[in-house]
Design a protein around this motif. Structure first.
Motif, PDB file in Angstrom:
ATOM      1  N   ASN A 256     -20.359  19.454   9.966  1.00 12.36           N
ATOM      2  CA  ASN A 256     -20.818  21.109   9.502  1.00 12.36           C
ATOM      3  C   ASN A 256     -20.247  21.851  10.774  1.00 12.36           C
ATOM      4  O   ASN A 256     -21.054  22.018  11.527  1.00 12.36           O
ATOM      5  CB  ASN A 256     -22.225  21.141   9.207  1.00 12.36           C
ATOM      6  CG  ASN A 256     -22.685  22.652   9.094  1.00 12.36           C
ATOM      7  OD1 ASN A 256     -21.572  23.429   8.752  1.00 12.36           O
ATOM      8  ND2 ASN A 256     -23.951  22.898   9.242  1.00 12.36           N
ATOM      9  N   VAL A 257     -19.140  22.414  10.643  1.00 10.56           N
ATOM     10  CA  VAL A 257     -18.620  23.265  11.496  1.00 10.56           C
ATOM     11  C   VAL A 257     -18.777  24.734  11.428  1.00 10.56           C
ATOM     12  O   VAL A 257     -18.371  25.551  12.641  1.00 10.56           O
ATOM     13  CB  VAL A 257     -17.017  22.902  11.751  1.00 10.56           C
ATOM     14  CG1 VAL A 257     -16.885  21.660  12.344  1.00 10.56           C
ATOM     15  CG2 VAL A 257     -16.276  23.341  10.780  1.00 10.56           C
ATOM     16  N   ASP A 258     -19.093  25.258  10.482  1.00 10.66           N
ATOM     17  CA  ASP A 258     -19.275  26.678   9.933  1.00 10.66           C
ATOM     18  C   ASP A 258     -20.725  27.285  10.973  1.00 10.66           C
ATOM     19  O   ASP A 258     -21.785  26.684  10.970  1.00 10.66           O
ATOM     20  CB  ASP A 258     -19.710  26.857   8.475  1.00 10.66           C
ATOM     21  CG  ASP A 258     -18.342  26.470   7.683  1.00 10.66           C
ATOM     22  OD1 ASP A 258     -17.218  26.373   8.330  1.00 10.66           O
ATOM     23  OD2 ASP A 258     -18.539  26.383   6.448  1.00 10.66           O
TER      24      ASP A 258
ATOM     25  N   GLY B 233     -12.027  23.303   3.729  1.00  8.84           N
ATOM     26  CA  GLY B 233     -11.148  21.872   3.518  1.00  8.84           C
ATOM     27  C   GLY B 233     -10.712  21.833   5.023  1.00  8.84           C
ATOM     28  O   GLY B 233     -11.503  21.824   5.929  1.00  8.84           O
ATOM     29  N   GLY B 234      -9.530  21.422   5.360  1.00 10.32           N
ATOM     30  CA  GLY B 234      -8.828  21.169   6.401  1.00 10.32           C
ATOM     31  C   GLY B 234      -8.516  22.614   7.565  1.00 10.32           C
ATOM     32  O   GLY B 234      -7.797  22.219   8.399  1.00 10.32           O
ATOM     33  N   SER B 235      -9.013  23.564   6.874  1.00 14.15           N
ATOM     34  CA  SER B 235      -8.599  24.774   7.862  1.00 14.15           C
ATOM     35  C   SER B 235      -9.947  25.717   7.831  1.00 14.15           C
ATOM     36  O   SER B 235     -11.002  25.572   7.384  1.00 14.15           O
ATOM     37  CB  SER B 235      -7.335  25.724   7.112  1.00 14.15           C
ATOM     38  OG  SER B 235      -7.941  26.385   5.810  1.00 14.15           O
TER      39      SER B 235
ATOM     40  N   ASP C 106      -4.137  29.925  12.768  1.00 16.11           N
ATOM     41  CA  ASP C 106      -3.912  28.466  12.693  1.00 16.11           C
ATOM     42  C   ASP C 106      -5.018  27.416  12.812  1.00 16.11           C
ATOM     43  O   ASP C 106      -4.992  26.406  13.564  1.00 16.11           O
ATOM     44  CB  ASP C 106      -2.546  28.152  13.437  1.00 16.11           C
ATOM     45  CG  ASP C 106      -1.965  26.876  13.233  1.00 16.11           C
ATOM     46  OD1 ASP C 106      -1.874  26.436  11.858  1.00 16.11           O
ATOM     47  OD2 ASP C 106      -1.454  26.034  13.845  1.00 16.11           O
ATOM     48  N   GLY C 107      -6.177  27.965  12.488  1.00 16.00           N
ATOM     49  CA  GLY C 107      -7.250  27.254  12.710  1.00 16.00           C
ATOM     50  C   GLY C 107      -7.288  26.102  11.554  1.00 16.00           C
ATOM     51  O   GLY C 107      -7.139  25.974  10.580  1.00 16.00           O
ATOM     52  N   LYS C 108      -7.583  24.872  12.323  1.00 15.58           N
ATOM     53  CA  LYS C 108      -7.414  23.633  11.611  1.00 15.58           C
ATOM     54  C   LYS C 108      -8.922  22.801  12.004  1.00 15.58           C
ATOM     55  O   LYS C 108      -9.548  22.845  12.866  1.00 15.58           O
ATOM     56  CB  LYS C 108      -6.358  22.876  12.195  1.00 15.58           C
ATOM     57  CG  LYS C 108      -5.189  23.008  11.893  1.00 15.58           C
ATOM     58  CD  LYS C 108      -3.949  22.316  12.159  1.00 15.58           C
ATOM     59  CE  LYS C 108      -2.585  22.825  11.639  1.00 15.58           C
ATOM     60  NZ  LYS C 108      -2.021  23.529  12.515  1.00 15.58           N
ATOM     61  N   VAL C 109      -9.335  21.910  10.986  1.00 16.63           N
ATOM     62  CA  VAL C 109     -10.458  21.083  10.945  1.00 16.63           C
ATOM     63  C   VAL C 109     -10.041  19.796  10.687  1.00 16.63           C
ATOM     64  O   VAL C 109      -9.504  19.682   9.775  1.00 16.63           O
ATOM     65  CB  VAL C 109     -11.585  21.907   9.878  1.00 16.63           C
ATOM     66  CG1 VAL C 109     -12.990  20.792  10.146  1.00 16.63           C
ATOM     67  CG2 VAL C 109     -12.069  22.939  10.254  1.00 16.63           C
TER      68      VAL C 109
END
Length: 100
Positions: free
Chosen positions: A3-5, A29-31, A47-50
Motif C-alpha cells: 500500500n504505497v498510496d 497498477g505499476g505507475s 515517470d512514477g513507477k511502482v
C-alpha cells in the motif's frame, strides 16, 4: 503490491540542510502520479513507477538551481526510506512516515 498510496511527511538530507516536504502518491497498477511540496516549492512527480514496495520517480527542481532529481524509495508499512539523486551533486537520503 504494498500500500504505497497516501501523503508522506519526508525529509531529504541535502547539503543545504534538512529539506522537509510532503510527497503525495496515487498509484494505478505499476505507475503513480503525485507531487512533493515543501519550503522550496512544489514539484510534480514524473515517470512514477511502482514495483512491489518500491517507488521510483523524477522531479524537476527549480530552486536553488534547475536540475532533475532521480528518486527511489521503499515503503515498509508506514515508513518510507530512499534517496534523491542530484546528478553531479550526489545522492541524498530520503526518509519519512505516512500521514495519519
Amino acid at each position: 503490491m504494498a500500500n504505497v498510496d497516501g501523503a508522506w511527511d519526508c525529509v531529504i538530507k541535502s547539503p543545504l540542510g534538512d529539506q522537509k516536504a510532503v510527497l503525495t502518491v496515487n498509484s494505478t497498477g505499476g505507475s503513480f502520479v503525485g507531487n512533493m511540496t515543501g519550503a522550496m516549492g512544489a514539484m510534480d512527480v514524473e515517470d512514477g513507477k511502482v514495483d512491489g514496495d518500491t517507488l521510483s520517480w523524477k522531479m524537476n527542481l527549480k530552486v536553488p538551481m534547475p536540475m532533475t532529481l532521480d528518486c527511489t524509495a521503499r515503503i515498509d508499512g508506514d515508513s518510507i526510506t530512499g534517496s534523491a539523486g542530484a546528478g553531479a551533486f550526489g545522492s541524498f537520503p530520503l526518509t519519512g512516515t505516512r500521514q495519519a
